[in-house]
Write a protein that holds these residues in place. Structure first.
Motif, PDB file in Angstrom:
ATOM      1  N   ASN A  96       4.058 -59.957   5.761  1.00 39.36           N
ATOM      2  CA  ASN A  96       4.737 -61.178   5.365  1.00 39.36           C
ATOM      3  C   ASN A  96       4.887 -61.276   3.855  1.00 39.36           C
ATOM      4  OD1 ASN A  96       4.751 -61.906   8.108  1.00 39.36           O
ATOM      5  ND2 ASN A  96       2.775 -62.953   7.924  1.00 39.36           N
ATOM      6  N   SER A  97       5.691 -62.205   3.414  1.00 38.12           N
ATOM      7  CA  SER A  97       5.848 -62.435   1.980  1.00 38.12           C
ATOM      8  C   SER A  97       4.542 -62.948   1.397  1.00 38.12           C
ATOM      9  CB  SER A  97       6.973 -63.444   1.727  1.00 38.12           C
ATOM     10  OG  SER A  97       6.674 -64.676   2.375  1.00 38.12           O
ATOM     11  N   ASN A  98       4.422 -62.812   0.060  1.00 37.88           N
ATOM     12  CA  ASN A  98       3.229 -63.279  -0.663  1.00 37.88           C
ATOM     13  C   ASN A  98       1.936 -62.665  -0.124  1.00 37.88           C
ATOM     14  OD1 ASN A  98       4.760 -65.146  -2.347  1.00 37.88           O
ATOM     15  ND2 ASN A  98       4.994 -66.362  -0.473  1.00 37.88           N
ATOM     16  N   SER A 122       7.452 -57.258   4.233  1.00 39.82           N
ATOM     17  CA  SER A 122       8.116 -58.317   3.475  1.00 39.82           C
ATOM     18  C   SER A 122       7.653 -58.421   2.029  1.00 39.82           C
ATOM     19  CB  SER A 122       7.892 -59.679   4.157  1.00 39.82           C
ATOM     20  OG  SER A 122       8.441 -59.684   5.463  1.00 39.82           O
ATOM     21  N   SER A 123       6.594 -57.673   1.651  1.00 41.16           N
ATOM     22  CA  SER A 123       6.120 -57.683   0.265  1.00 41.16           C
ATOM     23  C   SER A 123       5.274 -56.440   0.011  1.00 41.16           C
ATOM     24  CB  SER A 123       5.321 -58.956  -0.045  1.00 41.16           C
ATOM     25  OG  SER A 123       4.241 -59.099   0.843  1.00 41.16           O
ATOM     26  N   ASN A 154       8.432 -61.128  -2.256  1.00 38.35           N
ATOM     27  CA  ASN A 154       9.313 -61.523  -1.162  1.00 38.35           C
ATOM     28  C   ASN A 154      10.554 -60.639  -1.135  1.00 38.35           C
ATOM     29  OD1 ASN A 154      10.816 -62.812   0.804  1.00 38.35           O
ATOM     30  ND2 ASN A 154      10.311 -64.870   0.086  1.00 38.35           N
ATOM     31  N   TYR A 155      10.669 -59.807  -0.113  1.00 37.18           N
ATOM     32  CA  TYR A 155      11.811 -58.909   0.005  1.00 37.18           C
ATOM     33  C   TYR A 155      13.116 -59.662   0.255  1.00 37.18           C
ATOM     34  CZ  TYR A 155       8.956 -54.625   0.251  1.00 37.18           C
ATOM     35  OH  TYR A 155       8.119 -53.573  -0.028  1.00 37.18           O
ATOM     36  N   ARG A 156      13.015 -60.920   0.681  1.00 40.62           N
ATOM     37  CA  ARG A 156      14.246 -61.688   0.909  1.00 40.62           C
ATOM     38  C   ARG A 156      15.032 -61.858  -0.396  1.00 40.62           C
ATOM     39  NH1 ARG A 156      10.621 -64.220   4.426  1.00 40.62           N
ATOM     40  NH2 ARG A 156      11.304 -64.206   6.632  1.00 40.62           N
ATOM     41  N   ASN A 161      14.306 -57.661   3.452  1.00 38.34           N
ATOM     42  CA  ASN A 161      13.204 -58.113   4.302  1.00 38.34           C
ATOM     43  C   ASN A 161      13.257 -57.455   5.681  1.00 38.34           C
ATOM     44  OD1 ASN A 161      10.904 -59.975   4.576  1.00 38.34           O
ATOM     45  ND2 ASN A 161      12.148 -60.873   6.211  1.00 38.34           N
TER      46      ASN A 161
END
Length: 337
Positions: A96-98, A122-123, A154-156, A161
């Protein structure tokens, strides 16, 4: 020090106009080489070709080698040299992010389809080295480059992502090795004589006699060189370098020996040497003159200065030489029984 260079060519197969760079190029427009690179030669550290100015957009990381055609044909606008130490890479990727969710610590090339993290990242956080993260397996699809000390939360933010399937640590080019033999720490491991020829003389008189013992027999002279690397060495099999000041079979003076990891070098030759020596034969004695070749095995520590991708490290090894090149004469006198 090894020079890190990239030579870019206008056409495939290294044809047309070309130009060599040794440092980052944020804008190829200023170099009159924008959107025209079709083949590349790289020496030393890897380089990354970017589609847009100032290292933005789609990228293509390339390691040392020659590329007669590249996927980013006529599409590069900026170039960046990877200056990180690539010897011991490590990256942590997160679900996940972060830095949230499951995490995976990688230290080598990995195909995420063999585990549960494919299309789930995601990260990331890079501890060491520089890494290429690819959209598809076998280095396919889109790519991002992550370097030591980088944390991407954050890959977004970059439109990547849940798309990573393959993770690859970029590798430095070939090592440049300089070797220094520490002769003041030489050790003689073994020493023996083997016989080349023999001469017999009997003095049956009651007075001492003198004669000259001679031999012109052909015999084999040999030298065997080997090099032992330390267990912790980072030098790869096939790497070669030169040791200066070793035994030479022809002159028995300083010469050079090319070390190639995983190989031993030896040489032999048939040699006819004229040996002579004045000998005194005591009264009533049998005299045996032996013509000998001395075989000696020595070992000497060697300091290795290794330069790779602008980074320097010191290692040690051992040079070992077995040689049978020095000739001697031994005289034995026994009374006549």
């Amino acid at each position: 020090m090894t020079m890190n260079t990239i030579t870019v060519y206008e056409h495939s197969d290294f044809r047309g106009l070309y130009k060599t760079f040794t440092s980052d190029v944020p804008n190829l427009v200023y170099e009159n080489f924008n959107d025209c690179i079709s083949s590349v030669k790289i020496a030393g550290q890897p380089w990354v070709l970017y589609q847009d100015l100032h290292y933005q957009g789609q990228c293509l990381p390339l390691e040392e080698g020659e590329y007669s055609g590249i996927s980013m044909n006529d599409g590069a606008t900026s170039l960046r040299l990877i200056t990180d130490d690539l010897s011991n890479p490590q990256i942590t990727v997160y679900e996940n992010s972060n830095s949230g969710g499951k995490s995976l610590v990688l230290t080598q090339e990995s195909n995420l389809s063999f585990g549960g993290m494919q299309d789930n990242i995601s990260s990331h956080s890079v501890q060491r080295g520089a890494w290429a993260l690819y959209e598809h397996i076998n280095k396919g699809g889109r790519c991002i480059v992550a370097r030591a000390g980088e944390y991407l939360a954050n890959y977004r933010d970059i439109g990547f992502n849940d798309q990573v399937s393959y993770v690859y640590p970029l590798r430095a080019g070939k090592s440049s090795v300089t070797a220094t033999i520490l002769w003041d720490r030489k050790t003689v491991e073994s020493e023996r004589n083997f016989e080349i020829d023999q001469y017999h003389y009997k003095n049956q008189s009651n007075v001492e006699q003198q004669f000259t013992a001679t031999s012109s027999k052909e015999f084999e002279k040999f030298v065997s060189h080997s090099f032992e690397f330390s267990n912790e060495t980072t030098i790869k099999v096939g790497t070669s370098f030169t040791l200066k000041g070793v035994v030479d079979i022809n002159t028995e003076l300083s010469n050079t020996f090319t070390v190639k990891k995983g190989e031993t070098q030896s040489s032999t030759m048939r040699k006819k040497t004229e040996l002579s020596m004045p000998v005194k034969a005591p009264p009533r004695s049998n005299v045996t003159v032996s013509f000998l070749c001395k075989e000696v095995t020595i070992s000497v520590p060697v300091e290795l200065k290794i330069v790779q991708g602008g980074n320097t490290r010191i290692e040690t090894g051992t040079y070992r030489c077995q040689s049978g090149t020095e000739t001697t004469i031994d005289v034995q006198c026994l009374p006549i029984g």
